[in-house]
Motif scaffolding. Structure first.
Motif, PDB file in Angstrom:
ATOM      1  N   ALA A  71      -3.843 -14.270   3.470  1.00  0.00           N
ATOM      2  CA  ALA A  71      -2.643 -13.444   3.667  1.00  0.00           C
ATOM      3  C   ALA A  71      -2.511 -12.406   2.560  1.00  0.00           C
ATOM      4  O   ALA A  71      -2.170 -11.246   2.818  1.00  0.00           O
ATOM      5  N   VAL A  72      -2.799 -12.813   1.309  1.00  0.00           N
ATOM      6  CA  VAL A  72      -2.720 -11.893   0.172  1.00  0.00           C
ATOM      7  C   VAL A  72      -3.750 -10.776   0.326  1.00  0.00           C
ATOM      8  O   VAL A  72      -3.451  -9.597   0.120  1.00  0.00           O
ATOM      9  N   LEU A  73      -4.979 -11.148   0.704  1.00  0.00           N
ATOM     10  CA  LEU A  73      -6.046 -10.162   0.868  1.00  0.00           C
ATOM     11  C   LEU A  73      -5.750  -9.218   2.030  1.00  0.00           C
ATOM     12  O   LEU A  73      -6.008  -8.012   1.943  1.00  0.00           O
ATOM     13  N   ASP A  74      -5.194  -9.767   3.106  1.00  0.00           N
ATOM     14  CA  ASP A  74      -4.848  -8.934   4.263  1.00  0.00           C
ATOM     15  C   ASP A  74      -3.754  -7.929   3.899  1.00  0.00           C
ATOM     16  O   ASP A  74      -3.800  -6.765   4.307  1.00  0.00           O
ATOM     17  N   GLU A  75      -2.774  -8.394   3.127  1.00  0.00           N
ATOM     18  CA  GLU A  75      -1.683  -7.508   2.711  1.00  0.00           C
ATOM     19  C   GLU A  75      -2.226  -6.376   1.837  1.00  0.00           C
ATOM     20  O   GLU A  75      -1.817  -5.225   1.966  1.00  0.00           O
ATOM     21  N   ASP A  76      -3.171  -6.727   0.956  1.00  0.00           N
ATOM     22  CA  ASP A  76      -3.774  -5.736   0.084  1.00  0.00           C
ATOM     23  C   ASP A  76      -4.532  -4.693   0.909  1.00  0.00           C
ATOM     24  O   ASP A  76      -4.463  -3.490   0.639  1.00  0.00           O
ATOM     25  N   LYS A  77      -5.257  -5.163   1.931  1.00  0.00           N
ATOM     26  CA  LYS A  77      -6.010  -4.248   2.789  1.00  0.00           C
ATOM     27  C   LYS A  77      -5.069  -3.318   3.549  1.00  0.00           C
ATOM     28  O   LYS A  77      -5.349  -2.123   3.702  1.00  0.00           O
ATOM     29  N   GLN A  78      -3.963  -3.862   4.023  1.00  0.00           N
ATOM     30  CA  GLN A  78      -3.007  -3.046   4.769  1.00  0.00           C
ATOM     31  C   GLN A  78      -2.407  -1.961   3.881  1.00  0.00           C
ATOM     32  O   GLN A  78      -2.232  -0.814   4.302  1.00  0.00           O
ATOM     33  N   GLU A  79      -2.116  -2.338   2.629  1.00  0.00           N
ATOM     34  CA  GLU A  79      -1.576  -1.377   1.676  1.00  0.00           C
ATOM     35  C   GLU A  79      -2.610  -0.287   1.386  1.00  0.00           C
ATOM     36  O   GLU A  79      -2.279   0.900   1.285  1.00  0.00           O
ATOM     37  N   TYR A  80      -3.861  -0.706   1.270  1.00  0.00           N
ATOM     38  CA  TYR A  80      -4.952   0.234   1.013  1.00  0.00           C
ATOM     39  C   TYR A  80      -5.080   1.237   2.159  1.00  0.00           C
ATOM     40  O   TYR A  80      -5.161   2.447   1.945  1.00  0.00           O
ATOM     41  N   GLU A  81      -5.106   0.714   3.378  1.00  0.00           N
ATOM     42  CA  GLU A  81      -5.284   1.564   4.550  1.00  0.00           C
ATOM     43  C   GLU A  81      -4.117   2.524   4.735  1.00  0.00           C
ATOM     44  O   GLU A  81      -4.294   3.660   5.181  1.00  0.00           O
ATOM     45  N   LYS A  82      -2.925   2.072   4.364  1.00  0.00           N
ATOM     46  CA  LYS A  82      -1.741   2.933   4.465  1.00  0.00           C
ATOM     47  C   LYS A  82      -1.853   4.077   3.470  1.00  0.00           C
ATOM     48  O   LYS A  82      -1.469   5.213   3.757  1.00  0.00           O
ATOM     49  N   ARG A  83      -2.405   3.800   2.310  1.00  0.00           N
ATOM     50  CA  ARG A  83      -2.509   4.815   1.259  1.00  0.00           C
ATOM     51  C   ARG A  83      -3.641   5.806   1.520  1.00  0.00           C
ATOM     52  O   ARG A  83      -3.470   7.018   1.345  1.00  0.00           O
ATOM     53  N   TYR A  84      -4.807   5.297   1.935  1.00  0.00           N
ATOM     54  CA  TYR A  84      -5.980   6.157   2.053  1.00  0.00           C
ATOM     55  C   TYR A  84      -6.330   6.561   3.487  1.00  0.00           C
ATOM     56  O   TYR A  84      -7.282   7.328   3.691  1.00  0.00           O
ATOM     57  N   LYS A  85      -5.609   6.025   4.456  1.00  0.00           N
ATOM     58  CA  LYS A  85      -5.867   6.367   5.860  1.00  0.00           C
ATOM     59  C   LYS A  85      -7.306   6.057   6.255  1.00  0.00           C
ATOM     60  O   LYS A  85      -7.936   6.775   7.034  1.00  0.00           O
ATOM     61  N   GLU A  86      -7.841   4.984   5.713  1.00  0.00           N
ATOM     62  CA  GLU A  86      -9.199   4.538   6.044  1.00  0.00           C
ATOM     63  C   GLU A  86      -9.247   3.032   5.958  1.00  0.00           C
ATOM     64  O   GLU A  86      -8.616   2.436   5.071  1.00  0.00           O
ATOM     65  N   LYS A  87      -9.973   2.408   6.859  1.00  0.00           N
ATOM     66  CA  LYS A  87     -10.105   0.957   6.808  1.00  0.00           C
ATOM     67  C   LYS A  87     -10.849   0.554   5.541  1.00  0.00           C
ATOM     68  O   LYS A  87     -11.815   1.204   5.137  1.00  0.00           O
ATOM     69  N   PHE A  88     -10.392  -0.522   4.936  1.00  0.00           N
ATOM     70  CA  PHE A  88     -10.977  -0.994   3.682  1.00  0.00           C
ATOM     71  C   PHE A  88     -12.473  -1.261   3.852  1.00  0.00           C
ATOM     72  O   PHE A  88     -13.278  -0.890   2.997  1.00  0.00           O
ATOM     73  N   GLU A  89     -12.841  -1.885   4.975  1.00  0.00           N
ATOM     74  CA  GLU A  89     -14.244  -2.215   5.229  1.00  0.00           C
ATOM     75  C   GLU A  89     -15.113  -0.962   5.328  1.00  0.00           C
ATOM     76  O   GLU A  89     -16.273  -0.974   4.914  1.00  0.00           O
ATOM     77  N   ASP A  90     -14.533   0.122   5.871  1.00  0.00           N
ATOM     78  CA  ASP A  90     -15.290   1.369   5.998  1.00  0.00           C
ATOM     79  C   ASP A  90     -15.597   1.954   4.622  1.00  0.00           C
ATOM     80  O   ASP A  90     -16.711   2.428   4.372  1.00  0.00           O
ATOM     81  N   THR A  91     -14.611   1.912   3.748  1.00  0.00           N
ATOM     82  CA  THR A  91     -14.827   2.401   2.378  1.00  0.00           C
ATOM     83  C   THR A  91     -15.872   1.546   1.676  1.00  0.00           C
ATOM     84  O   THR A  91     -16.773   2.059   0.998  1.00  0.00           O
ATOM     85  N   GLU A  92     -15.762   0.231   1.857  1.00  0.00           N
ATOM     86  CA  GLU A  92     -16.711  -0.684   1.221  1.00  0.00           C
ATOM     87  C   GLU A  92     -18.132  -0.421   1.714  1.00  0.00           C
ATOM     88  O   GLU A  92     -19.081  -0.391   0.914  1.00  0.00           O
ATOM     89  N   ASN A  93     -18.291  -0.224   3.015  1.00  0.00           N
ATOM     90  CA  ASN A  93     -19.620   0.039   3.569  1.00  0.00           C
ATOM     91  C   ASN A  93     -20.200   1.342   3.018  1.00  0.00           C
ATOM     92  O   ASN A  93     -21.387   1.425   2.703  1.00  0.00           O
ATOM     93  N   ARG A  94     -19.365   2.376   2.916  1.00  0.00           N
ATOM     94  CA  ARG A  94     -19.836   3.651   2.363  1.00  0.00           C
ATOM     95  C   ARG A  94     -20.254   3.484   0.908  1.00  0.00           C
ATOM     96  O   ARG A  94     -21.251   4.058   0.460  1.00  0.00           O
ATOM     97  N   ALA A  95     -19.470   2.691   0.168  1.00  0.00           N
ATOM     98  CA  ALA A  95     -19.768   2.469  -1.249  1.00  0.00           C
ATOM     99  C   ALA A  95     -21.091   1.738  -1.424  1.00  0.00           C
ATOM    100  O   ALA A  95     -21.916   2.102  -2.266  1.00  0.00           O
ATOM    101  N   ILE A  96     -21.310   0.698  -0.609  1.00  0.00           N
ATOM    102  CA  ILE A  96     -22.549  -0.081  -0.696  1.00  0.00           C
ATOM    103  C   ILE A  96     -23.772   0.792  -0.382  1.00  0.00           C
ATOM    104  O   ILE A  96     -24.847   0.611  -0.950  1.00  0.00           O
ATOM    105  N   LYS A  97     -23.573   1.782   0.505  1.00  0.00           N
ATOM    106  CA  LYS A  97     -24.669   2.676   0.871  1.00  0.00           C
ATOM    107  C   LYS A  97     -24.909   3.756  -0.182  1.00  0.00           C
ATOM    108  O   LYS A  97     -25.836   4.553  -0.057  1.00  0.00           O
ATOM    109  N   GLY A  98     -24.044   3.786  -1.217  1.00  0.00           N
ATOM    110  CA  GLY A  98     -24.286   4.726  -2.309  1.00  0.00           C
ATOM    111  C   GLY A  98     -23.347   5.910  -2.390  1.00  0.00           C
ATOM    112  O   GLY A  98     -23.575   6.829  -3.186  1.00  0.00           O
ATOM    113  N   ASP A  99     -22.288   5.910  -1.588  1.00  0.00           N
ATOM    114  CA  ASP A  99     -21.320   7.012  -1.618  1.00  0.00           C
ATOM    115  C   ASP A  99     -20.491   6.912  -2.903  1.00  0.00           C
ATOM    116  O   ASP A  99     -19.674   6.009  -3.054  1.00  0.00           O
ATOM    117  N   ASP A 100     -20.684   7.863  -3.811  1.00  0.00           N
ATOM    118  CA  ASP A 100     -19.990   7.815  -5.099  1.00  0.00           C
ATOM    119  C   ASP A 100     -18.473   7.849  -4.941  1.00  0.00           C
ATOM    120  O   ASP A 100     -17.755   7.093  -5.610  1.00  0.00           O
TER     121      ASP A 100
END
Length: 223
Positions: A71-100
């Motif tokens: 629940a804590v992690l989900d709330e954090d993700k929701q807050e993240y997505e509200k702020r950046y207008k991007e799913k947390f997993e999408d940002t993580e995937n881009r980062a892992i692929k090397g997106d600075d």
């Protein structure tokens, strides 16, 4: 990480604060992860002398802690997505692929990302190759790491404490409260660079926080 001197026991009976509630209030992820690990370790070494009832209670509490952590992690993700207008997993995937920029965004959101092996490796490689642009971006992201939530939690906790009748018009009591909270977080093995320590480092910092949030009048501490 500094350790609280064992000769200075953590006790503040007049406050009647449950340390577990403090951790859950300020750093729920840390608290729940510790509880889960402790319970899992205990359940690994249960022996015939432990009653089935005790085991069942531990298993039930373990399940509860895991649900709370989700629940804590989900709330954090929701807050993240509200702020950046991007799913947390999408940002993580881009980062892992090397997106600075994605890496900077994750670090800006939570410094814990600096301890991921793939992030640490990229920092090491960037240092070796003198990639100043990436290192500058990481440094800036660290400075901009989100701070609002912990400040809000600290103030919310202090408001609750004031509602119970704690004397926020008493300089000595405020000083005792600050020292108690500072020692508590140090003794809890929380990184002392954590934003929660900022207002607790001095009477002046703590007093300014209280005044700014209308928890006390403008009564200054003597230097």
């Amino acid at each position: 990480m500094r350790k609280l001197n064992q000769k200075l026991p953590l006790s503040f009976p007049k406050l009647n604060i449950d340390p577990r509630n403090l951790l859950l209030e300020f750093v729920p992820k840390i608290y729940l992860e510790r509880e889960i690990k402790k319970l899992e370790d205990e359940l690994k070494v249960v022996n015939v002398l432990v009653s089935p009832y005790s085991i069942a209670i531990k298993q039930q509490y373990l399940k509860y802690c895991k649900e709370q952590l989700c629940a804590v992690l989900d709330e954090d993700k929701q807050e993240y997505e509200k702020r950046y207008k991007e799913k947390f997993e999408d940002t993580e995937n881009r980062a892992i692929k090397g997106d600075d920029e994605a890496i900077f965004r994750l670090v800006r959101w939570n410094k814990d990302w600096l301890f991921k092996d793939w992030v640490k490796n990229k920092i090491v490689i960037s240092e070796a190759l003198s990639n100043r642009e990436f290192l500058k971006g990481i440094s800036q992201a660290m400075k901009e790491t989100k701070r609002k939530s912990t400040q809000v939690q600290l103030v919310a906790f202090l408001r609750k404490l004031k509602a119970t009748g704690y004397p926020f018009d008493d300089k000595q009591k405020i000083k005792e409260l600050r020292i108690f909270l500072h020692k508590f977080f140090i003794s809890s093995d929380i990184d002392d660079n954590h934003i929660v320590f900022g207002p607790l480092l001095s009477n002046e910092n703590f007093s300014k926080l209280l005044i700014r949030n209308e928890l006390r009048g403008d009564i200054r501490f003597r230097k």
